[in-house]
Design a protein around this motif. Structure first.
Motif, PDB file in Angstrom:
ATOM      1  N   LEU A 231     -46.737  -5.395  24.645  1.00  0.00           N
ATOM      2  CA  LEU A 231     -47.114  -6.341  25.411  1.00  0.00           C
ATOM      3  C   LEU A 231     -48.315  -6.770  24.544  1.00  0.00           C
ATOM      4  CD1 LEU A 231     -47.768  -4.556  28.762  1.00  0.00           C
ATOM      5  CD2 LEU A 231     -45.832  -6.058  28.278  1.00  0.00           C
ATOM      6  N   TRP A 232     -48.875  -8.017  25.102  1.00  0.00           N
ATOM      7  CA  TRP A 232     -50.102  -8.774  24.348  1.00  0.00           C
ATOM      8  C   TRP A 232     -51.274  -9.065  25.104  1.00  0.00           C
ATOM      9  CZ3 TRP A 232     -48.719  -9.722  19.190  1.00  0.00           C
ATOM     10  CH2 TRP A 232     -47.392  -9.525  18.766  1.00  0.00           C
TER      11      TRP A 232
ATOM     12  N   MET B 279     -50.797 -10.082  33.730  1.00  0.00           N
ATOM     13  CA  MET B 279     -50.208  -9.106  34.597  1.00  0.00           C
ATOM     14  C   MET B 279     -51.429  -7.812  34.280  1.00  0.00           C
ATOM     15  SD  MET B 279     -46.724  -8.413  32.889  1.00  0.00           S
ATOM     16  CE  MET B 279     -46.358  -8.233  31.342  1.00  0.00           C
ATOM     17  N   SER B 280     -51.365  -7.034  35.091  1.00  0.00           N
ATOM     18  CA  SER B 280     -52.127  -5.751  35.044  1.00  0.00           C
ATOM     19  C   SER B 280     -51.195  -4.307  34.657  1.00  0.00           C
ATOM     20  CB  SER B 280     -52.890  -5.477  36.358  1.00  0.00           C
ATOM     21  OG  SER B 280     -53.874  -6.386  36.292  1.00  0.00           O
ATOM     22  N   LEU B 281     -51.633  -3.389  33.872  1.00  0.00           N
ATOM     23  CA  LEU B 281     -50.976  -2.140  33.493  1.00  0.00           C
ATOM     24  C   LEU B 281     -51.393  -1.129  33.880  1.00  0.00           C
ATOM     25  CD1 LEU B 281     -48.399  -1.075  31.767  1.00  0.00           C
ATOM     26  CD2 LEU B 281     -49.843  -0.591  30.013  1.00  0.00           C
ATOM     27  N   ILE B 282     -50.673  -0.443  34.604  1.00  0.00           N
ATOM     28  CA  ILE B 282     -51.371   0.963  35.207  1.00  0.00           C
ATOM     29  C   ILE B 282     -50.650   2.277  34.465  1.00  0.00           C
ATOM     30  CG2 ILE B 282     -51.534   2.431  37.297  1.00  0.00           C
ATOM     31  CD1 ILE B 282     -51.464  -0.229  39.102  1.00  0.00           C
TER      32      ILE B 282
ATOM     33  N   ASN C 191     -54.938  -8.486  32.289  1.00  0.00           N
ATOM     34  CA  ASN C 191     -54.861  -9.410  31.135  1.00  0.00           C
ATOM     35  C   ASN C 191     -53.694  -9.286  30.275  1.00  0.00           C
ATOM     36  OD1 ASN C 191     -56.620 -11.254  32.906  1.00  0.00           O
ATOM     37  ND2 ASN C 191     -58.135 -10.598  31.809  1.00  0.00           N
ATOM     38  N   LEU C 192     -52.765  -8.654  30.542  1.00  0.00           N
ATOM     39  CA  LEU C 192     -51.581  -8.336  29.543  1.00  0.00           C
ATOM     40  C   LEU C 192     -50.500  -9.159  29.825  1.00  0.00           C
ATOM     41  CD1 LEU C 192     -51.695  -4.563  29.043  1.00  0.00           C
ATOM     42  CD2 LEU C 192     -52.733  -6.004  27.486  1.00  0.00           C
TER      43      LEU C 192
END
Length: 276
Positions: A175-176, A238-241, A227-228
């Motif tokens: 991801l970025w 999007m958000s990463l959990i 903010n990825l």
């Protein structure tokens, strides 16, 4: 007339004067071609409106390697293969979106269950099904998906669908982050720092992190990054959990999330991701 409590076709087929039994029931259903759209709307009316509905989507392969006369056979992924062979089979693929009404248990109500034709792919079919379902839901749903849908095409195709998406990610993805402020020279950057899921050294500082005690999983740590994006979805942040199971000393106890059989993650990075 002879079956007083016939609430369904199955009850009717048990009547003493119904000689053809089950085969003719299946034949009648096949010939009747029920309208899937009306059935879906009927199912949705049974769903409560007090809370946001939870939907689950998946792609299932039906292996039919010996049915040489079966129309529209395709190459499907099959994890239950002989060791040493490629995980593929010949058969038919089906895409399903179901409503999950309970926090525990296995009961679900399929809203759409359809064949994936040879000119479609699972992502195209799932996107179309999700759109059809969301158009008739009174509230915005939360939909959960397997790692097959954790990719840029699925993010782009579902951008305009009125639903929040929670999807599992494979640990070898990259991801970025958000791009830095524009310097005033040249073309503005679309991407920030690289965030490789299987390389903790590339992870930025988590936006939020909490620890809690779960009744079944024990000590759990949940981290959130905001903010990825994928490289091809710079306009869809999007958000990463990340979910970790810890021991009593606070150290990592399980190397991958509980119950994620398709996750191959040596770092304990859960493939859960919420698109907002």
């Amino acid at each position: 007339m002879l079956t007083r409590n016939a609430y369904s076709l199955a009850d009717l087929s048990l009547s003493a004067v119904f000689r053809r039994k089950w085969p003719s029931i299946y034949e009648a259903l096949q010939d009747s071609r029920p309208q899937q759209q009306k059935l879906m709307q009927l199912y949705i009316k049974q769903m409560p409106t007090q809370s946001r509905p939870l939907l689950a989507g998946d792609h299932t392969a039906w292996s039919r390697p010996d049915a040489v006369t079966l129309q529209e056979r395709t190459i499907e992924h099959n994890s239950a293969t002989v060791p040493g062979n490629k995980p593929i089979t010949i058969g038919q693929g089906y895409s399903t979106i179901a409503w999950i009404p309970e926090d525990s248990g296995s009961w679900a109500l399929p809203l759409r269950h359809e064949r994936i034709s040879s000119w479609e792919n699972p992502i195209q079919k799932a996107t179309w099904q999700l759109q059809q379902v969301c158009e008739h839901l009174p509230t915005r749903p939360i939909s959960v998906w397997d790692s097959e849908y954790g990719c840029a095409p699925f993010v782009l195709k579902t951008a305009n669908i009125r639903a929040d998406i929670l999807v599992r990610l494979r640990s070898n993805l990259c991801l970025w982050g958000a791009p830095p402020p524009y310097s005033g020279k040249g073309r503005p950057r679309k991407h920030g720092e690289k965030f490789k899921l299987n390389e903790p050294s590339t992870w930025s500082q988590a936006t939020q992190s909490i620890k809690l005690n779960h009744s079944k999983l024990g000590r759990v740590k949940v981290s959130l990054w905001s903010n990825l994006h994928f490289r091809k979805t710079a306009t869809r942040p999007m958000s990463l959990i990340r979910v970790e199971r810890l021991n009593e000393q606070g150290n990592l106890r399980v190397s991958k999330p509980n119950g994620t059989k398709k996750s191959r993650n040596p770092c304990g990075l859960s493939s859960l991701q919420l698109f907002l």
